[in-house]
Write an enzyme that holds these catalytic residues in place. Structure first.
Site, PDB file in Angstrom:
ATOM      1  N   HIS A 265      49.608  38.462  46.473  1.00 23.61           N
ATOM      2  CA  HIS A 265      50.999  38.883  46.653  1.00 23.61           C
ATOM      3  C   HIS A 265      51.686  38.378  47.995  1.00 23.61           C
ATOM      4  O   HIS A 265      52.878  38.314  47.948  1.00 23.61           O
ATOM      5  CB  HIS A 265      51.394  40.487  47.296  1.00 23.61           C
ATOM      6  CG  HIS A 265      50.609  41.321  46.039  1.00 23.61           C
ATOM      7  ND1 HIS A 265      51.053  41.301  44.645  1.00 23.61           N
ATOM      8  CD2 HIS A 265      49.540  42.305  46.169  1.00 23.61           C
ATOM      9  CE1 HIS A 265      50.321  42.122  44.066  1.00 23.61           C
ATOM     10  NE2 HIS A 265      49.625  42.870  44.741  1.00 23.61           N
TER      11      HIS A 265
ATOM     12  N   HIS B  31      57.433  46.821  46.287  1.00 22.97           N
ATOM     13  CA  HIS B  31      56.279  46.086  45.868  1.00 22.97           C
ATOM     14  C   HIS B  31      55.819  45.169  46.927  1.00 22.97           C
ATOM     15  O   HIS B  31      56.768  44.419  47.623  1.00 22.97           O
ATOM     16  CB  HIS B  31      56.826  45.075  44.512  1.00 22.97           C
ATOM     17  CG  HIS B  31      55.463  44.646  43.867  1.00 22.97           C
ATOM     18  ND1 HIS B  31      54.905  43.378  44.488  1.00 22.97           N
ATOM     19  CD2 HIS B  31      54.697  44.916  42.942  1.00 22.97           C
ATOM     20  CE1 HIS B  31      53.896  42.971  43.747  1.00 22.97           C
ATOM     21  NE2 HIS B  31      53.646  44.007  42.668  1.00 22.97           N
TER      22      HIS B  31
ATOM     23  N   GLU C 285      54.675  42.342  46.984  1.00 20.66           N
ATOM     24  CA  GLU C 285      55.088  40.884  47.156  1.00 20.66           C
ATOM     25  C   GLU C 285      56.650  40.627  47.613  1.00 20.66           C
ATOM     26  O   GLU C 285      56.872  39.978  48.355  1.00 20.66           O
ATOM     27  CB  GLU C 285      54.992  40.383  45.628  1.00 20.66           C
ATOM     28  CG  GLU C 285      55.686  38.968  45.671  1.00 20.66           C
ATOM     29  CD  GLU C 285      55.986  38.403  44.489  1.00 20.66           C
ATOM     30  OE1 GLU C 285      55.261  38.694  43.258  1.00 20.66           O
ATOM     31  OE2 GLU C 285      56.991  37.776  43.899  1.00 20.66           O
TER      32      GLU C 285
ATOM     33  N   CYS D  90      57.206  33.701  37.577  1.00 23.18           N
ATOM     34  CA  CYS D  90      55.856  32.954  37.399  1.00 23.18           C
ATOM     35  C   CYS D  90      56.072  32.755  35.731  1.00 23.18           C
ATOM     36  O   CYS D  90      56.168  33.720  35.216  1.00 23.18           O
ATOM     37  CB  CYS D  90      54.838  33.630  37.911  1.00 23.18           C
ATOM     38  SG  CYS D  90      53.271  32.937  37.264  1.00 23.18           S
TER      39      CYS D  90
ATOM     40  N   SER E 291      51.802  46.808  38.715  1.00 24.40           N
ATOM     41  CA  SER E 291      53.405  46.749  38.109  1.00 24.40           C
ATOM     42  C   SER E 291      53.374  45.963  37.070  1.00 24.40           C
ATOM     43  O   SER E 291      54.256  46.194  36.059  1.00 24.40           O
ATOM     44  CB  SER E 291      54.121  46.203  39.734  1.00 24.40           C
ATOM     45  OG  SER E 291      54.725  45.012  39.046  1.00 24.40           O
ATOM     46  N   ASN E 292      52.681  44.769  37.088  1.00 17.84           N
ATOM     47  CA  ASN E 292      52.923  43.811  35.661  1.00 17.84           C
ATOM     48  C   ASN E 292      52.100  44.546  34.570  1.00 17.84           C
ATOM     49  O   ASN E 292      52.944  44.448  33.505  1.00 17.84           O
ATOM     50  CB  ASN E 292      52.465  42.415  35.963  1.00 17.84           C
ATOM     51  CG  ASN E 292      51.030  42.218  35.909  1.00 17.84           C
ATOM     52  OD1 ASN E 292      50.235  41.976  34.747  1.00 17.84           O
ATOM     53  ND2 ASN E 292      50.281  42.349  37.149  1.00 17.84           N
TER      54      ASN E 292
ATOM     55  N   SER F 209      46.127  41.374  36.319  1.00 19.36           N
ATOM     56  CA  SER F 209      44.716  41.851  37.135  1.00 19.36           C
ATOM     57  C   SER F 209      43.664  42.358  36.287  1.00 19.36           C
ATOM     58  O   SER F 209      42.744  42.967  37.077  1.00 19.36           O
ATOM     59  CB  SER F 209      45.352  42.635  38.251  1.00 19.36           C
ATOM     60  OG  SER F 209      45.916  43.673  37.735  1.00 19.36           O
TER      61      SER F 209
HETATM   62 FE1  F3S Z   1      50.721  33.837  41.110  1.00 17.95          FE
HETATM   63 FE2  F3S Z   1      52.032  34.284  38.776  1.00 17.95          FE
HETATM   64 FE3  F3S Z   1      49.918  35.323  38.986  1.00 17.95          FE
HETATM   65  S1  F3S Z   1      52.888  34.232  40.714  1.00 17.95           S
HETATM   66  S2  F3S Z   1      49.597  35.917  41.219  1.00 17.95           S
HETATM   67  S3  F3S Z   1      50.209  33.218  39.047  1.00 17.95           S
HETATM   68  S4  F3S Z   1      51.556  36.161  37.859  1.00 17.95           S
END
Ligand code: F3S
Length: 671
Positions: free
Chosen positions: A75, A122, A124, A195, A224-225, A271
């Site tokens: 993050h 968050h 990040e 991303c 969160s994701n 994750s």
């Molecule tokens: Fe990085 Fe994208 Fe994962 S920003 S931490 S590769 S979701």
């Protein structure tokens, strides 16, 4: 339920950044007997427990001190956190995802305000805010909040704005935000910082959910994701949100799907480790009585063009402190970690590659789910380098390289991307010298052994130096001439003179040629290491001897003396030495005159020391200047005799006057 098909999203599971952070933490723990992460490394309890067993512990605050390194998670953190860690002397390893680090870089350079589309709570986003200038960041959760802010901002400020997004921000909302931003603020710069892993995962999940009877979303409840994925799925079909296979209520799933035909989808947050996705897939297969599809085999099908061990051409598209991002000409994203760019542990990525470079690299690992390929440039360099080093040995070439490290028994030099071992005996450093003095220096060396099978190359700095010295000596003797001038370093000092390095050959400056002044030892005027301007007085190629001069004509004290003084002048001098035949006295620095024993006194003396001592200051007359032999004769006696004569003459005058005075009254009386 054989009429129900189970489909797992290709982009399910660890993203590149999370995988990287997990790898860094595991490596740091194994190298240091454990480590800490600042906050949870990932939002997945099963994976967190696995990491704990490897020694990766969690701390939620920066402690006063730490006995093990601290890993900064993907993050990222605010700038102030780095500062605090440094102030407290806490060692840290930065596992901030490069995509997040890129946002830090964008916002830290912003001149005006920065608007961040994301969740203000968050970590990040907190980190991103912490890289903006104080009071310049505004976090908006959606397009409505953005619109409100921009309307207010437009009337109060003409400054340019920057709009970025949290990397995991909802891609649909981001499109709205961009529209609103362009509508209300022409002077806004928008950076698409969502991303790709997130975009792809959300897009694929949306498509899969749209075609499914049910979605299974796998991931941590506080991720969160993963929550966003569940939210996307809910718009299309019922969702089961599980952290692992054991959370699945098999009876409830069977009941919900009873009598239906179609697809059940599985998606997972960034994750979620792949072994949990596989477990969920296996349990769902059992429930649906579906074929037990090999998840990894399915994944492998999506990734056909690149294989581990492939040597591929890659175009460098971005370079940051921790890696180079490369385009492989396929759908994959390629990353070369800093440690895989070069054999030199001191080199930073931007020293090795630049954007636009076309390089060769070897594929070392593949993350199918994210379409990420990890490569190594140093492995290719090493193979090519060994070939080049072998050719250099064959051709007896002298090579250059930087000393990358000092190890037991020698040093490691990097040349042609390859590690070359230079044994201590071949470094040219004396036995009692320090090899560390070579560290980080560029050295010339010869390759003396190449073992291609073992990838081992041995070199010698000593041989290269010797060859260079021999060549310099040969060149010197070919071209040396009387009168030739050199600037050389004083290598050693003897009582009779000093030896000066003329570039491979040492020449000798005799003490008498060193300076116009009288000296007892050369050390009075030079030290080892001094640079001296010298000229060749004579040389003998047979005996390999060179005599040098150092004194400059313009400093010749004899010339200065003759310009200033003439015979008959009276000067004050200092006695500098006593000899049986007289005393030498300094008139000016570099010119001494002789007061012969016969000239010391008006009386006859047998020993000069009875009258004069070294250091005495006396007044003398210059009685002779011999320009042929640069000699000066001085006399004390001459002055004394002149004095005596004067006194005698004065006495005579006085006597005459007295006589005259006595005679005068008589004359008066006669008158
Ligand atoms: Fe990085 Fe994208 Fe994962 S920003 S931490 S590769 S979701």
């Amino acid at each position: 339920m054989s009429n129900i098909k189970l489909v797992t999203a290709k982009y399910a599971g660890f993203c590149f950044g999370v995988q990287r952070a997990v790898d860094i933490a595991a490596k740091t723990a194994s190298e240091n007997g454990g480590c800490y992460t600042l906050g949870p490394l990932i939002h997945n309890e099963t994976e967190t427990s696995r990491l704990e067993a490897l020694g990766v512990k969690r701390t939620d605050e920066i402690p006063k001190s730490l006995d093990k390194p601290l890993v900064i998670r993907s993050h990222g953190v605010a700038r102030s956190v780095y500062e605090e860690l440094s102030e407290r002397g806490i060692e840290y390893v930065d596992a901030t995802c490069p995509f997040v680090a890129k946002i830090h870089s964008i916002v830290s350079q912003a001149q005006g305000k920065v608007v961040i589309a994301g969740d203000a709570a968050h970590p990040e986003v907190i980190g991103i805010v912490g890289h903006c200038r104080d009071g310049c960041a505004k976090v908006v959760c959606d397009e409505n909040e953005l619109e409100e802010f921009l309307k207010a901002e437009k009337s109060s400020c003409e400054n340019p704005l920057i709009l970025v997004a949290q990397t995991t921000y909802n891609s649909a909302k981001w499109q709205y935000c961009k529209k609103i931003a362009k509508k209300h603020y022409t002077n806004i710069q928008i950076f698409d910082t969502i991303c790709n892993a997130t975009v792809n995962r959300q897009k694929e999940t949306e498509e899969l959910a749209g075609a499914s009877l049910m979605m299974v979303t796998v991931g941590g409840k506080n991720s969160s994701n993963t929550n966003k994925l569940a939210h996307i799925c809910q718009k299309h079909c019922p969702v089961i949100f599980v952290q692992s296979g054991s959370d699945i209520d098999k009876a409830a799933v069977r009941q919900a799907l009873e009598g239906k035909s179609g697809t059940v989808g599985i998606t997972a947050g960034a994750s979620t480790p792949v072994y949990i996705i596989k477990e969920v897939h296996r349990i769902m297969s059992e429930i649906l009585n579906d074929e037990d599809i090999d998840f990894m085999a399915e994944v492998d099908k999506t990734f056909k063009k690149v294989y581990i061990g492939n040597r591929v051409k890659a175009l460098v598209v971005a370079v940051n402190n921790s890696e180079a991002v490369v385009d492989l000409g396929t759908k994959h994203s390629g990353y070369i970690p800093a440690s895989e760019l070069s054999q030199n542990p001191n080199a930073v990525p931007s020293d090795i590659v630049s954007v636009g470079d076309e390089i060769e690299a070897i594929v070392t690992s593949i993350n199918d789910a994210e379409g990420v390929v990890i490569l190594s440039k140093k492995k290719v360099d090493s193979v090519l380098g060994i070939e080049k080093l072998a050719a250099a040995m064959e051709a007896n070439e002298t090579l250059e390289g930087e000393v990358a490290s000092v190890i037991k028994g020698g040093v490691i030099v990097i040349s042609n991307g390859t590690r070359v071992f230079i044994p201590a005996s071949q470094t040219g450093v004396p036995k009692d010298g320090k090899l560390e003095e070579l560290n980080k220096k560029t050295v010339s060396f010869k390759v003396i052994e190449v073992n291609e099978a073992r990838g081992r190359v041995v070199g010698s700095i000593r041989l290269a130096k010797k060859e260079a010295n021999d060549a310099a000596k040969a060149k010197f003797w070919e071209s040396v001439e009387v009168g030739q001038r050199f600037t050389g370093e004083v290598k050693s000092i003897e009582s009779y003179g000093v030896f000066v390095d003329l570039g491979g050959v040492d020449g000798m400056v005799h003490s008498s040629e060193l300076t116009w002044s009288r000296i007892k030892h050369p050390k009075e005027v030079v030290s080892v290491g001094d640079k001296l301007d010298v000229f060749v007085k004579s040389f003998d190629p047979e005996k390999k001897r060179v005599s040098l001069g150092c004194k400059k004509d313009e400093d010749n004290p004899w010339i200065k003396f003759t310009e200033q003084y003439a015979e008959g002048d009276v000067v004050d001098v200092t006695v500098v030495s006593i000899t049986p035949f007289g005393a030498f006295a300094q008139i000016i620095p570099g010119v001494d005159g002789l007061i012969h024993i016969s000239q010391v006194s008006t009386e006859r003396i047998n020993n000069v020391a009875q009258v004069l001592s070294v250091g005495d200051k006396v007044t003398v007359k210059i009685i002779e200047i011999n320009n042929e032999q640069n000699r000066v004769s001085l006399s004390i006696r001459a002055l004394k005799e002149a004095e005596e004569k004067t006194e005698e003459a004065a006495d005579e005058d006085e006597a005459e006057e007295e006589i005259a005075a006595q005679a005068e009254p008589e004359t008066e009386a006669n008158e």
